[in-house]
Design an enzyme around this catalytic site. Structure first.
Site, PDB file in Angstrom:
ATOM      1  N   PRO A  89       0.842  -1.166   0.016  1.00 25.15           N
ATOM      2  CA  PRO A  89      -0.161   0.049   0.149  1.00 25.15           C
ATOM      3  C   PRO A  89       0.814   1.173  -0.076  1.00 25.15           C
ATOM      4  O   PRO A  89       0.439   2.410  -0.338  1.00 25.15           O
ATOM      5  CB  PRO A  89      -0.789  -0.002   1.215  1.00 25.15           C
ATOM      6  CG  PRO A  89      -0.638  -1.403   1.711  1.00 25.15           C
ATOM      7  CD  PRO A  89       0.592  -2.025   1.420  1.00 25.15           C
ATOM      8  N   GLU A 116       2.697  -8.498   8.712  1.00 29.77           N
ATOM      9  CA  GLU A 116       2.986  -7.132   8.788  1.00 29.77           C
ATOM     10  C   GLU A 116       3.555  -6.356   7.498  1.00 29.77           C
ATOM     11  O   GLU A 116       3.605  -5.297   7.467  1.00 29.77           O
ATOM     12  CB  GLU A 116       3.502  -6.700  10.098  1.00 29.77           C
ATOM     13  CG  GLU A 116       2.779  -7.173  11.366  1.00 29.77           C
ATOM     14  CD  GLU A 116       1.167  -6.831  11.398  1.00 29.77           C
ATOM     15  OE1 GLU A 116       0.990  -5.432  11.043  1.00 29.77           O
ATOM     16  OE2 GLU A 116       0.520  -7.737  11.584  1.00 29.77           O
ATOM     17  N   ARG A 154      -2.563  -8.827 -20.818  1.00 38.19           N
ATOM     18  CA  ARG A 154      -3.605  -8.702 -21.841  1.00 38.19           C
ATOM     19  C   ARG A 154      -3.024  -7.296 -22.786  1.00 38.19           C
ATOM     20  O   ARG A 154      -3.888  -7.417 -23.795  1.00 38.19           O
ATOM     21  CB  ARG A 154      -4.880  -8.411 -21.347  1.00 38.19           C
ATOM     22  CG  ARG A 154      -5.122  -7.179 -20.402  1.00 38.19           C
ATOM     23  CD  ARG A 154      -6.558  -7.204 -19.662  1.00 38.19           C
ATOM     24  NE  ARG A 154      -7.805  -7.383 -20.652  1.00 38.19           N
ATOM     25  CZ  ARG A 154      -7.912  -6.390 -21.561  1.00 38.19           C
ATOM     26  NH1 ARG A 154      -7.167  -5.471 -21.396  1.00 38.19           N
ATOM     27  NH2 ARG A 154      -8.720  -6.294 -22.374  1.00 38.19           N
ATOM     28  N   ASP A 169     -11.125  -1.088 -25.291  1.00 31.95           N
ATOM     29  CA  ASP A 169     -11.039  -1.139 -23.783  1.00 31.95           C
ATOM     30  C   ASP A 169     -11.195   0.647 -23.357  1.00 31.95           C
ATOM     31  O   ASP A 169     -10.534   1.410 -23.649  1.00 31.95           O
ATOM     32  CB  ASP A 169      -9.993  -1.546 -23.068  1.00 31.95           C
ATOM     33  CG  ASP A 169     -10.213  -3.103 -23.060  1.00 31.95           C
ATOM     34  OD1 ASP A 169     -11.265  -3.605 -23.066  1.00 31.95           O
ATOM     35  OD2 ASP A 169      -9.055  -3.763 -23.542  1.00 31.95           O
TER      36      ASP A 169
HETATM   37  N1  4HQ Z   1      -0.945  -5.148   1.043  1.00 28.12           N
HETATM   38  N2  4HQ Z   1      -1.814  -2.948  -2.967  1.00 28.12           N
HETATM   39  C1  4HQ Z   1       0.976  -6.821   1.207  1.00 28.12           C
HETATM   40  C2  4HQ Z   1      -1.723  -4.417   0.287  1.00 28.12           C
HETATM   41  C3  4HQ Z   1      -1.461  -3.973  -1.017  1.00 28.12           C
HETATM   42  C4  4HQ Z   1      -2.320  -2.962  -2.089  1.00 28.12           C
HETATM   43  C5  4HQ Z   1      -1.144  -5.453   2.451  1.00 28.12           C
HETATM   44  C6  4HQ Z   1       0.108  -5.878   0.511  1.00 28.12           C
HETATM   45  C7  4HQ Z   1      -0.372  -6.364   3.102  1.00 28.12           C
HETATM   46  C8  4HQ Z   1       1.641  -7.742   3.571  1.00 28.12           C
HETATM   47  N3  4HQ Z   1      -0.548  -4.329  -1.777  1.00 28.12           N
HETATM   48  N4  4HQ Z   1       1.103  -6.661   2.867  1.00 28.12           N
HETATM   49  N5  4HQ Z   1      -3.209  -2.453  -1.276  1.00 28.12           N
HETATM   50  O1  4HQ Z   1      -2.933  -4.048   0.956  1.00 28.12           O
HETATM   51  O2  4HQ Z   1      -0.555  -3.625  -3.145  1.00 28.12           O
END
Ligand code: 4HQ
Length: 242
Positions: A89, A116, A154, A169
């Site tokens: 994230p 985590e 794709r 698209d």
């Molecule tokens: N993660 N976009 C991996 C995500 C996430 C997201 C949370 C990634 C937990 C361990 N990754 N960790 N949104 O939520 O890419």
């Protein structure tokens, strides 16, 4: 195109990439996708991939060594990738432009974390970039990796049988899609718009472009900034503002 995915849940990735256009492209040899079980790169008896966080706190952190060993294996057996992407994230948002950029690479590696997160040294030393698929918390990077592989695959020539379908698209034009209908022409009292049954192809094209544009104005006006509009569409847009 060559893709390698490192995960503790290889079956999740296998299942997600076995069906549909991606599955067919793999069988046809257009996509060479390697799925690697991180536990195979541990050296201890119990194949441990996580450990307690330095400094304390809740949850577990993924150990760096198995990721380093997996990347060494990939470099030796699969070649040097042009991008190593950590799904997190904290990454930049993955968009259609990002998919187009990655589709131009010959070899991309995706790193999936759980718990985590992953020891920071993996990001520093192995990742060339970090991507997020959106602002929500998932339990691991597998679903984001599947989203990235699907969107990128794709765009690889030949993966989607009909080039025109990629052209049509939604995000290729930067607008939302127009509504689609198939038979029957009337269903539970709901009629397919007359113009689509008319056989007037120029009118149908016009209706579709106008409907796509109207929907974009109503639902995703933020997309208009990046859209490519022809003269008619710019005119409709002007009219819709007044
Ligand atoms: N993660 N976009 C991996 C995500 C996430 C997201 C949370 C990634 C937990 C361990 N990754 N960790 N949104 O939520 O890419």
């Amino acid at each position: 195109m060559k893709l390698d995915i490192i995960t503790i849940f290889p079956r999740m990735i296998d299942a997600g990439l076995a069906e549909g256009v991606v599955g067919r492209a793999r069988t046809a040899g257009l996509l060479d996708i390697g799925v690697h079980n991180l536990r195979d790169f541990t050296t201890d008896k119990h194949h441990v991939v996580d450990d307690v966080p330095f400094g304390g706190g809740p949850g577990m952190v993924m150990k760096p060594e198995p990721f380093f060993a997996a990347m060494t294996w990939i470099r030796e057996h699969r070649g040097a990738p042009e991008a190593v992407i950590l799904l997190t994230p904290a990454g930049g948002r993955f968009t259609q432009d990002g998919a187009r950029r990655l589709a131009a690479f010959r070899h991309v590696v995706l790193l999936c974390g759980r718990y985590e997160g992953i020891d920071e040294r993996v990001r520093e030393a192995l990742a060339t970039e970090e991507l997020s698929i959106g602002d929500y918390v998932l339990s691991g990077g597998e679903v984001p990796a599947l989203a990235v592989v699907d969107a990128v695959a794709r765009l690889v020539p030949g993966v989607v049988g009909d080039d025109q379908s990629v052209e049509a698209d939604s995000f290729t034009r930067g607008l939302l899609d127009y509504p689609h209908y198939t038979r029957p022409a009337e269903f539970e009292g709901r009629q397919v718009p007359d113009v689509l049954l008319s056989g007037h192809h120029a009118e149908i094209r016009r209706w579709r472009r106008e409907t796509a544009l109207r929907r974009t104005v109503e639902r995703r006006p933020d997309l208009l900034a990046g859209a490519t509009l022809d003269a008619d569409e710019r005119e409709w847009l002007k009219r819709s503002k007044s």
